[in-house]
Design a protein around this motif. Structure first.
Motif, PDB file in Angstrom:
ATOM      1  N   GLN A  35       0.857  -1.181   0.000  1.00  0.00           N
ATOM      2  CA  GLN A  35       0.000   0.000   0.000  1.00  0.00           C
ATOM      3  C   GLN A  35       0.888   1.225   0.000  1.00  0.00           C
ATOM      4  O   GLN A  35       1.594   1.500   0.967  1.00  0.00           O
ATOM      5  CB  GLN A  35      -0.941   0.020   1.204  1.00  0.00           C
ATOM      6  N   ASP A  36       0.876   1.924  -1.118  1.00  0.00           N
ATOM      7  CA  ASP A  36       1.763   3.070  -1.319  1.00  0.00           C
ATOM      8  C   ASP A  36       3.224   2.651  -1.097  1.00  0.00           C
ATOM      9  O   ASP A  36       3.683   1.741  -1.756  1.00  0.00           O
ATOM     10  CB  ASP A  36       1.356   4.239  -0.407  1.00  0.00           C
ATOM     11  N   SER A  37       3.925   3.266  -0.146  1.00  0.00           N
ATOM     12  CA  SER A  37       5.340   2.931   0.064  1.00  0.00           C
ATOM     13  C   SER A  37       5.542   2.042   1.283  1.00  0.00           C
ATOM     14  O   SER A  37       6.622   2.019   1.864  1.00  0.00           O
ATOM     15  CB  SER A  37       6.169   4.214   0.225  1.00  0.00           C
ATOM     16  N   ALA A  38       4.503   1.313   1.657  1.00  0.00           N
ATOM     17  CA  ALA A  38       4.596   0.425   2.811  1.00  0.00           C
ATOM     18  C   ALA A  38       4.213  -0.993   2.429  1.00  0.00           C
ATOM     19  O   ALA A  38       3.394  -1.217   1.529  1.00  0.00           O
ATOM     20  CB  ALA A  38       3.685   0.918   3.933  1.00  0.00           C
ATOM     21  N   LEU A  39       4.840  -1.941   3.107  1.00  0.00           N
ATOM     22  CA  LEU A  39       4.428  -3.331   2.980  1.00  0.00           C
ATOM     23  C   LEU A  39       3.252  -3.572   3.919  1.00  0.00           C
ATOM     24  O   LEU A  39       3.304  -3.204   5.092  1.00  0.00           O
ATOM     25  CB  LEU A  39       5.583  -4.262   3.364  1.00  0.00           C
ATOM     26  N   MET A  40       2.203  -4.172   3.394  1.00  0.00           N
ATOM     27  CA  MET A  40       1.038  -4.502   4.199  1.00  0.00           C
ATOM     28  C   MET A  40       1.130  -5.985   4.554  1.00  0.00           C
ATOM     29  O   MET A  40       1.099  -6.847   3.675  1.00  0.00           O
ATOM     30  CB  MET A  40      -0.250  -4.206   3.431  1.00  0.00           C
ATOM     31  N   VAL A  41       1.309  -6.276   5.831  1.00  0.00           N
ATOM     32  CA  VAL A  41       1.518  -7.645   6.301  1.00  0.00           C
ATOM     33  C   VAL A  41       0.278  -8.100   7.057  1.00  0.00           C
ATOM     34  O   VAL A  41      -0.101  -7.489   8.068  1.00  0.00           O
ATOM     35  CB  VAL A  41       2.760  -7.743   7.212  1.00  0.00           C
ATOM     36  N   SER A  42      -0.348  -9.183   6.571  1.00  0.00           N
ATOM     37  CA  SER A  42      -1.592  -9.659   7.171  1.00  0.00           C
ATOM     38  C   SER A  42      -1.464 -11.119   7.584  1.00  0.00           C
ATOM     39  O   SER A  42      -0.901 -11.936   6.850  1.00  0.00           O
ATOM     40  CB  SER A  42      -2.755  -9.519   6.174  1.00  0.00           C
ATOM     41  N   ASP A  43      -1.969 -11.426   8.775  1.00  0.00           N
ATOM     42  CA  ASP A  43      -2.084 -12.814   9.215  1.00  0.00           C
ATOM     43  C   ASP A  43      -3.352 -12.947  10.050  1.00  0.00           C
ATOM     44  O   ASP A  43      -4.203 -12.040  10.058  1.00  0.00           O
ATOM     45  CB  ASP A  43      -0.841 -13.291   9.962  1.00  0.00           C
ATOM     46  N   SER A  44      -3.494 -14.043  10.765  1.00  0.00           N
ATOM     47  CA  SER A  44      -4.716 -14.303  11.519  1.00  0.00           C
ATOM     48  C   SER A  44      -4.947 -13.294  12.643  1.00  0.00           C
ATOM     49  O   SER A  44      -6.060 -13.148  13.141  1.00  0.00           O
ATOM     50  CB  SER A  44      -4.667 -15.719  12.104  1.00  0.00           C
ATOM     51  N   ARG A  45      -3.913 -12.576  13.026  1.00  0.00           N
ATOM     52  CA  ARG A  45      -4.037 -11.623  14.131  1.00  0.00           C
ATOM     53  C   ARG A  45      -4.385 -10.220  13.671  1.00  0.00           C
ATOM     54  O   ARG A  45      -4.705  -9.354  14.479  1.00  0.00           O
ATOM     55  CB  ARG A  45      -2.739 -11.591  14.942  1.00  0.00           C
ATOM     56  N   GLY A  46      -4.278  -9.958  12.356  1.00  0.00           N
ATOM     57  CA  GLY A  46      -4.599  -8.637  11.853  1.00  0.00           C
ATOM     58  C   GLY A  46      -3.616  -8.171  10.793  1.00  0.00           C
ATOM     59  O   GLY A  46      -2.938  -8.993  10.158  1.00  0.00           O
ATOM     60  N   THR A  47      -3.506  -6.850  10.627  1.00  0.00           N
ATOM     61  CA  THR A  47      -2.677  -6.258   9.577  1.00  0.00           C
ATOM     62  C   THR A  47      -1.786  -5.168  10.163  1.00  0.00           C
ATOM     63  O   THR A  47      -2.230  -4.380  10.997  1.00  0.00           O
ATOM     64  CB  THR A  47      -3.553  -5.657   8.460  1.00  0.00           C
TER      65      THR A  47
END
Length: 315
Positions: A35-47
């Motif tokens: 997302q834009d200049s950031a890595l969006m990291v998602s797992d079972s606990r959230g983002t």
């Protein structure tokens, strides 16, 4: 319909210097997108969102999915990606060097291609481990023997200091669980150190494969470089974690977190950059997009010029 391609590609001057970055982040069983200049990291606990320009190394463990857009951002930010198997026993791949100059790479290739200069650099690395002794006249065989004795002594000293039983170093990349707790911790601690060493080497434009002591492997120089810091960092951490947690099933994770903490508190990145430049005899690696054409007689010539064929004088 106009597509949103996110933030523009950052200029080199906009990226954080390698010595100022967070050392590494480890992910497993997660999805990485952009997302834009950031890595969006998602797992079972959230983002969570991770600014790409402030991270040196991403260690991606089992169960990680990465989108094409995320890899594009990683490459633009000069972030190294270390894909690791279970317990971190495999590693490969990296983003483009932060330093777009080939100055360090050329210096390294020149040094490693000449027997005399290669031995000189190897002695430099051993001298860093024996600061109170003169190793300038020792052969490679003598240096290897001296280093072997030093490492065995360090294992004994750490065993005595922490109370962890020590017999010998055992490493089986195909069967992590068969190792003793201390060998598991050593494996994980060394892998974290390899990852950071790898990131520094490629980020400032040197080659991971052109080793001076190790040879014949695409990570030969990584092993050379990491060996400079094992006695001070990864070996003590492994013994301390083993003394504290023993047979804990998460000893690999606890070791990795301990390595991350010591990387940050000890300012190791800054030190590594300086050490690497000193080893290769390049005190300043200029971060500039400079391209020249090589000429065996005229020296460096301008790039981007339309040259004309030289006509012979037949008079």
């Amino acid at each position: 319909m106009v597509k949103n391609f996110g933030a523009k590609k950052p200029e080199l001057s906009e990226l954080a210097r390698i010595s100022d970055r967070i050392t590494f982040l480890y992910f497993e069983h997660a999805k990485l997108s952009r997302q834009d200049s950031a890595l969006m990291v998602s797992d079972s606990r959230g983002t969570v969102f991770v600014p790409a320009a402030i991270v040196s190394v991403l260690m991606l463990g089992p169960g990680v999915d990465v989108t094409h857009r995320a890899m594009e951002l990683i490459g633009e930010a000069g972030m190294s990606v270390v894909w690791v198997g279970e317990y971190g026993v495999r590693q490969y791949a990296h983003g483009r060097s932060l330093n777009h100059s080939s100055r360090l790479l050329e210096a390294q290739a020149k040094l490693v291609s000449n027997k005399r200069s290669r031995v000189a650099v190897a002695r430099k690395m051993y001298q860093m481990r024996f600061p109170d002794e003169d190793v300038s006249q020792l052969s490679m065989q003598e240096l290897r023997g001296k280093e072997g004795s030093r490492v065995r002594r360090i294992y004994r000293e750490q065993s005595k200091r922490t109370g962890v039983l020590w017999t010998r170093r055992e490493y089986n990349p195909d069967d992590f669980e068969s190792q003793t707790p201390i060998n598991k911790a050593l494996t994980e601690a060394h892998q974290a150190l390899y990852g950071l060493s790898y990131s520094v080497i490629v980020a400032i434009g040197a080659s991971a494969g052109l080793g001076f002591v190790h040879t014949g492997h695409d990570l030969a120089f990584v092993y050379d470089f990491a060996d400079l810091y094992k006695a001070e960092i990864s070996i003590p951490v492994a013994f301390e974690i083993t003394a504290k947690y023993g047979n804990d099933k998460d000893i690999a994770t606890k070791t990795r977190l301990a390595m991350r903490d010591i990387f940050t508190s000890g300012k190791l990145l800054t030190r590594m950059v300086t050490d690497l430049q000193n080893l290769l005899g390049v005190t300043e690696a200029k971060e500039a997009n400079v391209i020249n054409l090589w000429d065996d007689k005229l020296g460096l010539q301008k790039f981007g010029v339309q040259y004309h064929e030289i006509e012979e004088d037949n008079d």
